[in-house]
Scaffold this active site. Structure first.
Site, PDB file in Angstrom:
ATOM      1  N   GLY A 158       0.439  -0.827  -0.034  1.00  0.00           N
ATOM      2  CA  GLY A 158       0.235  -0.008  -0.172  1.00  0.00           C
ATOM      3  C   GLY A 158       0.614   1.479  -0.008  1.00  0.00           C
ATOM      4  O   GLY A 158       2.242   1.250   0.388  1.00  0.00           O
ATOM      5  N   ARG A 165      -2.178   8.506   3.420  1.00  0.00           N
ATOM      6  CA  ARG A 165      -2.869   9.179   4.407  1.00  0.00           C
ATOM      7  C   ARG A 165      -1.199   9.767   5.359  1.00  0.00           C
ATOM      8  O   ARG A 165      -1.450  10.725   6.557  1.00  0.00           O
ATOM      9  CB  ARG A 165      -3.437   8.903   5.825  1.00  0.00           C
ATOM     10  N   THR A 221      -6.297  -6.265  -1.479  1.00  0.00           N
ATOM     11  CA  THR A 221      -6.071  -7.194  -0.008  1.00  0.00           C
ATOM     12  C   THR A 221      -5.473  -8.869  -0.855  1.00  0.00           C
ATOM     13  O   THR A 221      -4.621  -9.539  -0.692  1.00  0.00           O
ATOM     14  CB  THR A 221      -6.191  -7.217   0.408  1.00  0.00           C
ATOM     15  N   ASP A 262       1.510  -2.782   8.822  1.00  0.00           N
ATOM     16  CA  ASP A 262       1.093  -2.166   9.795  1.00  0.00           C
ATOM     17  C   ASP A 262       1.148  -1.925  10.585  1.00  0.00           C
ATOM     18  O   ASP A 262       0.184  -1.304  11.726  1.00  0.00           O
ATOM     19  CB  ASP A 262       0.649  -0.712   8.768  1.00  0.00           C
ATOM     20  N   LYS A 270      36.456  13.085  21.568  1.00  0.00           N
ATOM     21  CA  LYS A 270      35.875  12.596  21.030  1.00  0.00           C
ATOM     22  C   LYS A 270      37.295  11.203  20.290  1.00  0.00           C
ATOM     23  O   LYS A 270      38.416  11.452  20.159  1.00  0.00           O
ATOM     24  CB  LYS A 270      36.126  13.227  19.601  1.00  0.00           C
TER      25      LYS A 270
HETATM   26  C1  UD1 Z   1      -7.901  -4.032   5.721  1.00  0.00           C
HETATM   27  C2  UD1 Z   1      -9.290  -5.297   5.585  1.00  0.00           C
HETATM   28  C3  UD1 Z   1     -10.422  -4.684   6.871  1.00  0.00           C
HETATM   29  C4  UD1 Z   1      -9.452  -5.046   7.616  1.00  0.00           C
HETATM   30  C5  UD1 Z   1      -8.517  -3.684   7.576  1.00  0.00           C
HETATM   31  C6  UD1 Z   1      -8.046  -3.353   9.202  1.00  0.00           C
HETATM   32  C7  UD1 Z   1      -9.832  -6.216   3.507  1.00  0.00           C
HETATM   33  C8  UD1 Z   1     -10.158  -5.581   1.940  1.00  0.00           C
HETATM   34  N1  UD1 Z   1     -10.385  -4.733   3.674  1.00  0.00           N
HETATM   35  O1  UD1 Z   1      -8.863  -2.880   4.652  1.00  0.00           O
HETATM   36  O2  UD1 Z   1     -11.533  -5.678   6.638  1.00  0.00           O
HETATM   37  O3  UD1 Z   1     -10.361  -4.278   9.280  1.00  0.00           O
HETATM   38  O4  UD1 Z   1      -7.443  -4.418   7.065  1.00  0.00           O
HETATM   39  O5  UD1 Z   1      -6.644  -2.402   9.046  1.00  0.00           O
HETATM   40  O6  UD1 Z   1      -8.366  -6.393   3.110  1.00  0.00           O
HETATM   41  N2  UD1 Z   1      -2.292  -3.772   0.229  1.00  0.00           N
HETATM   42  C9  UD1 Z   1      -1.163  -4.584  -0.591  1.00  0.00           C
HETATM   43  N3  UD1 Z   1      -2.182  -4.330  -1.681  1.00  0.00           N
HETATM   44  C10 UD1 Z   1      -3.007  -3.750  -2.046  1.00  0.00           C
HETATM   45  C11 UD1 Z   1      -4.229  -2.816  -0.962  1.00  0.00           C
HETATM   46  C12 UD1 Z   1      -3.452  -3.739   0.349  1.00  0.00           C
HETATM   47  O7  UD1 Z   1      -0.098  -5.067  -0.396  1.00  0.00           O
HETATM   48  O8  UD1 Z   1      -3.799  -3.774  -3.209  1.00  0.00           O
HETATM   49  C13 UD1 Z   1      -1.919  -4.291   1.873  1.00  0.00           C
HETATM   50  C14 UD1 Z   1      -1.626  -2.921   2.672  1.00  0.00           C
HETATM   51  O9  UD1 Z   1      -0.110  -2.261   2.357  1.00  0.00           O
HETATM   52  C15 UD1 Z   1      -1.677  -2.406   4.100  1.00  0.00           C
HETATM   53  C16 UD1 Z   1      -2.393  -3.609   3.927  1.00  0.00           C
HETATM   54  O10 UD1 Z   1      -2.603  -4.629   2.642  1.00  0.00           O
HETATM   55  O11 UD1 Z   1      -0.776  -2.917   4.618  1.00  0.00           O
HETATM   56  C17 UD1 Z   1      -4.167  -3.430   4.064  1.00  0.00           C
HETATM   57  O12 UD1 Z   1      -4.774  -2.818   3.215  1.00  0.00           O
HETATM   58  P1  UD1 Z   1      -5.426  -1.048   3.078  1.00  0.00           P
HETATM   59  O13 UD1 Z   1      -5.616  -0.689   2.035  1.00  0.00           O
HETATM   60  O14 UD1 Z   1      -5.104  -0.525   4.426  1.00  0.00           O
HETATM   61  O15 UD1 Z   1      -6.932  -1.721   3.388  1.00  0.00           O
HETATM   62  P2  UD1 Z   1      -7.873  -1.594   4.556  1.00  0.00           P
HETATM   63  O16 UD1 Z   1      -8.808  -0.430   3.370  1.00  0.00           O
HETATM   64  O17 UD1 Z   1      -7.736  -0.525   5.927  1.00  0.00           O
HETATM   65 MG    MG Z   2      -5.095  -0.319   6.527  1.00  0.00          MG
END
Ligand code: UD1
Ligand code: MG
Length: 455
Positions: free
Chosen positions: A11, A15, A79, A102, A349
């Protein structure tokens, strides 16, 4: 069943409003992802695959480890797609635990609890009930309390939004099952993403049991999406570090005002005053006392030493029963023996200083070897730099150097020598003798101060 872990970290972390990939932002001195890796390594998986995206080469470089496999996700399709990328780099059998990069507070025990709950016909999700669930995926259960699905907030009905139990993002299942489910994912949802969370409903359809393991404390699964959450996680880690120190018998003047950005190991009866920062690896011997507002970076201090307020010590080794500070600066490659005194506005030093030697006021000791029982008078300076090269000063045992002396390196002061105040020393000083290099004091009779012209 053998266990492997996929860490999704592709990701962008929009933010954070940062040029740096999110998982490289630091808490307690190390990148977010390093904290996650520490917990993951502690459960001993046979393989760890990190999914990274654009800007991810910096992530690879920052987290070396021969045990890591890296999977590049070309487009951020969600994800589910991210886990699919990881599975291409992992063995096809066993259990896969997927999680995000994260969540730095996650504990190894929690991951183990999850991995242990999986079997060939089970999918396990880690859930939590945080004070504010907004923005997160909700855990949808049926009347019997069985988990039926995870619904993202953007796709949820108002009733589903009212659910307090959320998906933390940690999920585990047999690898073969994941592969089958991910192949069937669609992006028919509000965000046009391939949601990993959709595998839950698929498992229910396939008659695979879905088990929700709930995190004991929702702070453990707190994700970092912005700088406010970064600061909150930092505070939690610092509180944990302070509590661990106090449990080990360290006195902290205020546990809310200490920052450990690495590893701090203390002997018995160590006392630390407010607003101290410890970076890298710091080891404090028994009964060491650290005054207020000190910064110590990669330092070892022997038993009974006192570091007074506002001292800054970096890459140094300090003996026992020393007195350092207030306002001392000890720079890299400095080694101080026992009972050494370094006082206010003294900078050391790349120097060794022998036992019982003292430099108490306003001095610079750089690139020097100072013997034992040496007294360095106020204002003494080693002139170690000729504009191009650094040179060493050697001061043998039992030397007394008068105030405001300049030692022009390379130069040696032999054992037991005394140097009169105000000397400029550029040649070897013989042992046991008094050496002076002062201008003769003269008084000009009848001299008048210049006066400003009156207008
Ligand atoms: C995700 C979950 C949500 C959960 C939340 C917790 C999904 C669809 N949703 O939402 O249910 O409550 O996390 O924080 O899984 N990432 C990738 N590749 C991508 C997209 C994301 O590696 O294409 C990684 C991001 O780096 C991140 C994590 O997956 O670490 C979560 O992605 P993010 O977009 O933050 O998902 P949320 O919308 O927060
Ligand atoms: Mg998230």
């Amino acid at each position: 069943m053998p266990l492997q872990v996929a860490i999704l970290a592709a990701g962008e972390g929009k933010r954070m409003r940062s040029a740096q990939p999110k998982v490289l932002h630091r808490v307690a001195g190390s990148p977010l992802l390093a904290h996650v890796l520490r917990a993951v390594r502690a459960i001993g998986p046979r393989a760890i695959c990190v999914v990274y995206g654009s800007g991810g080469d910096a992530v690879r470089a920052a987290l070396p480890g021969t045990d890591l496999t890296w999977a590049r996700q070309e487009k951020l399709l969600g994800t589910g797609d991210a886990l699919k990328c990881a599975l291409e780099h992992l063995p096809k059998d066993g259990v896969t635990l997927a999680m995000f990069g994260d969540v730095p507070l996650i504990r190894a025990e929690t991951l183990t609890r999850l991995a242990d709950a999986v079997d060939s016909d089970k999918l396990v999700v880690l859930t939590a009930t945080p004070p504010d669930p907004s923005g997160l995926g909700r855990i949808v259960r049926d009347a019997a309390g069985e988990v039926r699905a995870i619904v993202e907030e953007k796709d949820a009905t108002p009733e589903q939004c009212a659910i307090g139990e959320i998906n933390t993002g940690v999920i585990a299942a047999p690898t073969e099952r994941f592969a089958q489910w991910l192949a069937r994912l669609t992006n028919n949802n509000a965000q046009r993403e391939y949601y990993l969370t959709d595998v839950v409903a698929m498992a229910v359809n396939d008659g695979v049991a879905v088990v929700a393991v709930s995190a004991a404390d929702s702070t453990e699964v707190q994700g970092v999406n912005d700088r406010i959450q970064l600061a909150a996680v930092e505070r939690t880690l610092q509180r944990q570090a302070a509590q661990a120190l106090m449990r080990d018998g360290v006195t902290l003047a205020d546990p809310e005002r200490i920052d450990v950005r690495g590893t701090l190991s203390c002997g018995s009866d160590v006392a630390i005053d407010i607003n101290c920062i410890f970076e890298g690896t710091v080891t404090l011997g028994d009964s060491v006392s650290i005054g207020a507002h000190c910064l110590l970076n990669n330092v070892r201090i022997g038993a009974g030493s006192v570091v007074a307020a506002f001292s800054h010590i970096e890459d140094a080794e300090i003996g026992g029963r020393c007195r350092i500070g207030p306002y001392s600066r000890i720079r890299p490659a400095s080694v101080l023996g026992d009972e050494v005194h370094i006082g206010n506005f003294v900078e050391v030093k790349a120097s060794t200083i022998g036992a019982r030697s003292k430099a108490n006021h306003l001095s610079y000791i750089g690139d020097a070897s100072v013997g034992r029982d040496v007294n360095v008078g106020a204002g003494t300076i080693t002139c170690n730099y000729d504009g191009a090269n650094k040179h060493r000063t050697v001061i043998e045992d039992d030397v007394h150097i008068g105030s405001d002396t300049q030692l022009i390196a390379p130069v040696t002061v032999r054992k037991g020598a005394t140097i009169g105040a105000g000397a400029t020393i550029s040649r070897e000083v013989p042992a046991g003798e008094l050496t002076i290099s002062q201008h003769k004091q003269v008084t000009v009779p009848g001299w008048k101060r210049p006066e400003k012209a009156r207008r």
